[in-house]
Motif scaffolding. Structure first.
Motif, PDB file in Angstrom:
ATOM      1  N   LEU A  12     -28.651 -10.193 -24.771  1.00  0.00           N
ATOM      2  CA  LEU A  12     -28.712 -11.515 -24.150  1.00  0.00           C
ATOM      3  C   LEU A  12     -28.446 -12.617 -25.176  1.00  0.00           C
ATOM      4  O   LEU A  12     -27.744 -13.591 -24.912  1.00  0.00           O
ATOM      5  N   TYR A  13     -29.003 -12.406 -26.372  1.00  0.00           N
ATOM      6  CA  TYR A  13     -28.782 -13.368 -27.446  1.00  0.00           C
ATOM      7  C   TYR A  13     -27.293 -13.432 -27.795  1.00  0.00           C
ATOM      8  O   TYR A  13     -26.719 -14.512 -27.953  1.00  0.00           O
ATOM      9  N   ARG A  16     -25.346 -15.234 -25.146  1.00  0.00           N
ATOM     10  CA  ARG A  16     -25.589 -16.679 -25.234  1.00  0.00           C
ATOM     11  C   ARG A  16     -24.801 -17.272 -26.405  1.00  0.00           C
ATOM     12  O   ARG A  16     -24.150 -18.306 -26.280  1.00  0.00           O
ATOM     13  N   ARG A  20     -21.931 -20.044 -26.509  1.00  0.00           N
ATOM     14  CA  ARG A  20     -22.068 -21.232 -27.363  1.00  0.00           C
ATOM     15  C   ARG A  20     -20.794 -21.417 -28.190  1.00  0.00           C
ATOM     16  O   ARG A  20     -20.312 -22.533 -28.365  1.00  0.00           O
TER      17      ARG A  20
ATOM     18  N   ASP B 113     -28.212 -21.298 -34.096  1.00  0.00           N
ATOM     19  CA  ASP B 113     -28.187 -20.126 -33.217  1.00  0.00           C
ATOM     20  C   ASP B 113     -27.611 -18.907 -33.912  1.00  0.00           C
ATOM     21  O   ASP B 113     -28.046 -17.785 -33.677  1.00  0.00           O
TER      22      ASP B 113
END
Lengths: 279, 317, 281
Positions: A12-13, A16, A20, B113
């Protein structure tokens, strides 16, 4: 130093993060509004002109090897749709883009970040302007669907969706192979173009027009005929050539991912070579 | 922190055509060994093509060496890449890691991130770096519109947001003006002192080294020529200090017993000496009436150039 | 500003056209094309593969029909060979050299040279086109002759007029390409404008399909544009689809469009340079 191990990163990371990275690409491209709009329109026009030329001349001939305009549109549209979706997704692996990253040093920057390499390459060259081509391709498919004489069933739709999926993976695999080759030589780029762009054009028309040996080559040696030609034949209710059974029409979602998996195995060899030479 | 033992790296190069060409093996790094302790700042010097960047590429995990042992913080750089590079920061003067068309702030956000920096930590670091590097005025500017100095400051912040233990700086001040250089040196010194970040610095600007590094390593033709501190290098291999004496009148005989004469031009006479200046000055003033005396320090840059050129030393001392 | 003074000052000299200079420029550009044998080889292979696909599509369209719109299947094969042979020489996939020169600012140094800017570029492109035609074009036509058979112009007159027409098609196409590249003087996004132009040119000059196959309304629309003069006319002369006095008419139309477009290119260049000077180029 910390003690954290290198557990696999959660999917999931990664997803994402991928989005991004795409977001960053999109915002970067929208900085130049006029250039973006022009490029987006021109991208569609290039494909549009090619198909328009075909549409304009077809009435004079009636049909293409027994295929009506609607039938060809279905075949052509599916190939174009899959190719442009692939181009959007796999742009980072496209040989010119990847070799530019290697030359400019941004490829080493990818390697200096604690994120799987493919995620970063996937997120590195997303050409938003190609969306117009997606729309155009979808339009051609829609036209084809409306013009062919088929009582559509769920199975047909699944078959064609699988065909698109298989083509995306197949051509994506070719892009990955082409990109990987640039770790060795840049001269190979044009040779790969024959396979990628040539392959796309090849499967845009019914394979029956190419003559026996060429068709067999692209069935048994390079399984391109499984991608869209057989599924469309099946949907149109026509038998597959060379006495192939009906279920062979459903092999596209198998053929494509197989090539893609092989391509990524080759990719790992290429990256290992990069680690050996640093260029 | 860094342990390198007997590092070798050779490349196969091909000259001429793909088929008929001659294969040649080039040894980029030959038997290099060194250790760097946690919190050290080491200047890594050498002419272009000496093996500097090959060493850095091995240390950052980009290159796999031909042989030798490398361990950084207990990890082998080229194994388990992701785990290793999460602890590194790197700034390359020639290129940026920022997204070219995005505001600096967005790039830093993305890197948060990428490195999975906890939100609180990110906020703290960003605040600290913004103050130290004065990022405020251009956080909203795209990287492509930054001046070189601003870009370098932004890149430094980007390299340190995830609290790395080890920072690689490759020509961090190249092309910058004096003020910008000084600002970057102060920041690096600060980060090293406050956060105990180990720094490996490659540069052509010796002022960087003098201001930041207690220790230098010099590499040429793939081999480590010197590993030690800067004053020692100077004492061992530097040219002598010079005493320039302006006599009241041209002396009848410029030679002074106990001083080595370098040159004599009218009333101005130059002598060479080593060690403290008091005795040579006393000797000169006793020789004839003196109007003025200056001591000229030897040039480090010249010393290092002489090391490259003359091969003043065999291998590592 | 300096560029302006120099340009006006040197215009006098440029008027006494130095033919030797232009020949030298053409020759240099000609030779440069032979520098990349590997790229040429792969380019040929790609060209041949796509050509084979196009031949297959055209022959499948014909099916059993002996003739459509004046074309026999053999004509269609020769048509494909010709378009694939002219592809590189006529830069049908696009040409951005002038744009790049303007965008990078290199044009300023070029303007300091004492010769006609347009003439110099035209000479260079002539050298490039000739080399590309010999290198790729002739090779491709030979391969087509071996693989599928090739129709050739009839007699010395047929060859002469066809080659004249090919020269005019190149010149007309060059003027158009130069004109499109001129957009760079006004817009940093000229590349997008270029892509538009090349897509339009591909459809309208007869590269994608012979113009004779298009519906009548589309053909008469195209007849009012310079695009057929950039290739289709040459193909029709080669195939012998035009005969008698019609040949002269076709050549006349080609020449007229070439002159008009070159005139426009000069005008755009002059305007563009003035703009460059105002902007302090």
């Amino acid at each position: 130093m910390g003690r954290q191990g290198s557990r696999p990163l959660p999917a999931l990371y990664l997803l994402r993060l991928y989005f991004r990275l795409l977001g960053a690409q999109i915002r970067s491209q929208l900085v130049y509004r006029t250039a973006f709009a022009l490029d987006a329109l021109a991208a569609a026009l290039v494909t549009g002109a090619e198909f328009a030329a075909f549409v304009l001349v077809l009435p004079r001939f009636g049909a293409l090897g027994g295929w009506t305009l609607g039938e060809v549109a279905l075949l052509y549209g599916l190939a174009e749709l899959a190719f442009v979706l692939m181009d959007l997704g796999f742009g980072g692996f496209d040989a010119p883009n990847l070799s530019a990253h290697v030359r400019s040093g941004s490829f080493s920057t990818f390697l200096l970040r604690p994120v799987p390499l493919p995620v970063q390459v996937f997120g590195s060259d997303f050409a938003l302007r190609r969306l117009t081509r997606v729309v155009l391709a979808a339009g051609i498919v829609a036209y084809g669907v409306s013009r062919v004489d088929v009582a559509w069933s769920v199975g047909d739709v699944v078959l064609l969706a699988g065909s698109v999926l298989g083509m995306v993976a197949f051509f994506g695999g070719l892009f990955v192979v082409g990109g990987t080759l640039t770790f060795w030589t840049v001269e190979s780029v044009e040779a790969m173009n024959v396979l990628t762009y040539g392959g796309r054009t090849l499967i845009s028309y019914p394979m029956s027009i190419y003559g026996e040996w060429l068709r067999k080559t692209f069935t048994f040696l390079i399984p391109a005929a499984f991608l869209s030609y057989f599924p469309v034949l099946h949907v149109l209710g026509r038998p597959l050539p060379d006495g192939l059974p009906g279920w062979a029409a459903g092999l596209s979602p198998l053929v494509g991912p197989l090539l893609l998996a092989a391509a990524f195995a080759f990719w790992r060899v290429g990256v290992r070579r990069y680690h050996g030479t640093g260029s | 922190m860094i342990e390198v033992e007997h590092l070798h790296k050779s490349f196969q190069t091909r000259s001429g055509g793909l088929l008929r060409g001659q294969r040649r093996t080039v040894e980029a790094v030959r038997d290099v060994s060194f250790r760097v302790a946690r919190g050290e700042v080491v200047g890594y010097l050498g002419p272009n093509g000496a093996g500097k960047s090959t060493t850095i590429k091995v240390l950052t995990g980009l290159l796999v060496p031909t042989s030798g042992r490398v361990e950084v913080g207990g990890l082998v750089p080229w194994r388990d890449r992701r785990r290793y590079v999460g602890r590194l920061g790197a700034v390359f003067g020639q290129r940026t890691t920022l997204w070219w068309d995005l505001p600096v702030r967005d790039s830093l956000d993305l890197l948060r991130d990428v490195y999975r920096v906890p939100p609180d930590r990110f906020r703290e670091n960003l605040k600290a770096f913004t103050a130290l590097l004065d990022l405020g005025p251009f956080l909203g500017t795209p990287a492509r519109a930054l001046s070189l100095g601003q870009r370098m400051r932004a890149d430094l912040a980007a390299a340190l947001l995830h609290d790395p233990d080890l920072l690689f700086l490759d020509e961090p001040t190249v092309g910058l003006d004096v003020v910008a250089r000084e600002r970057i040196r102060q920041f690096v010194a600060h980060v090293n002192a406050e956060r105990e970040v180990t720094v490996l610095l490659t540069t052509h600007d010796l002022t960087d080294v003098e201001r930041l590094a207690r220790r230098v390593m010099i590499i040429d033709h793939g081999a480590l020529l010197y590993d030690g501190n800067l004053p020692d290098l100077q004492a061992r291999f530097g040219s002598a200090r010079e005493l320039v004496v302006d006599f009241e009148a041209p002396p009848a005989d410029p030679r002074v017993p106990g001083l080595k004469l370098v040159s004599s031009e009218g009333p101005r006479v130059t002598y060479a000496f080593t060690g403290a200046a008091a005795r040579p000055i006393a000797l000169a003033t006793a020789h004839a009436p003196v109007r003025d005396v200056t001591v000229r320090e030897p040039d480090i840059e010249a010393t290092i150039r002489r090391i490259y050129e003359g091969g003043l030393l065999g291998t590592v001392s | 500003m300096n560029a302006a003074l120099l340009r006006w000052g040197l215009l006098g000299q440029a008027a006494g056209i130095n033919a030797r200079l232009y020949c030298a420029a053409a020759r240099l550009s000609f030779r440069r094309q032979f520098a990349y044998p590997a790229a040429t080889f792969w380019g040929l292979l790609t060209n041949l593969f796509f050509g084979a696909l196009r031949v297959a599509v055209l022959l499948a369209l014909f099916g059993l029909k002996p003739q459509v719109a004046g074309y026999t299947p053999a004509d269609a094969v020769t048509y494909t060979g010709l378009t694939q042979a002219f592809l590189a020489a006529f830069s049908l996939f696009g040409w951005y050299d002038l744009m790049r020169t303007v965008h990078r600012g290199e044009i300023v140094t070029e303007l300091l040279r004492p010769h006609s800017f347009l003439g110099f570029w035209m000479a260079q492109d002539a050298g490039r086109a000739a080399a590309q035609f010999l290198l790729r074009g002739v090779t491709i036509l030979t391969l087509y002759a071996l693989l599928w058979g090739l129709k050739l112009p009839e007699g010395a007159a047929g060859w002469g007029l066809t080659l004249l027409s090919a020269g005019l098609a190149w010149a007309c196409g060059f003027a158009f390409r130069f004109l499109v590249n001129g957009a760079a003087f006004w817009s940093p996004d000229a590349v997008g404008i270029g892509r538009f132009a090349w897509a339009l040119m591909g459809l309208a000059c007869g590269f994608l399909m012979p113009l004779a196959f298009f519906p009548a309304w589309f053909q008469s629309l195209l007849a009012w544009t310079p695009f057929p003069s950039m290739m289709n006319s040459t193909v029709e002369l080669w195939l012998g689809h035009v005969s008698g006095t019609q040949v002269l008419r076709v050549l006349g139309v080609q020449a007229a469009w070439t002159l008009v477009l070159l005139g426009l290119a000069r005008l755009v260049l002059a305007r563009g340079l003035r703009r460059l000077e105002v902007a302090g180029g």
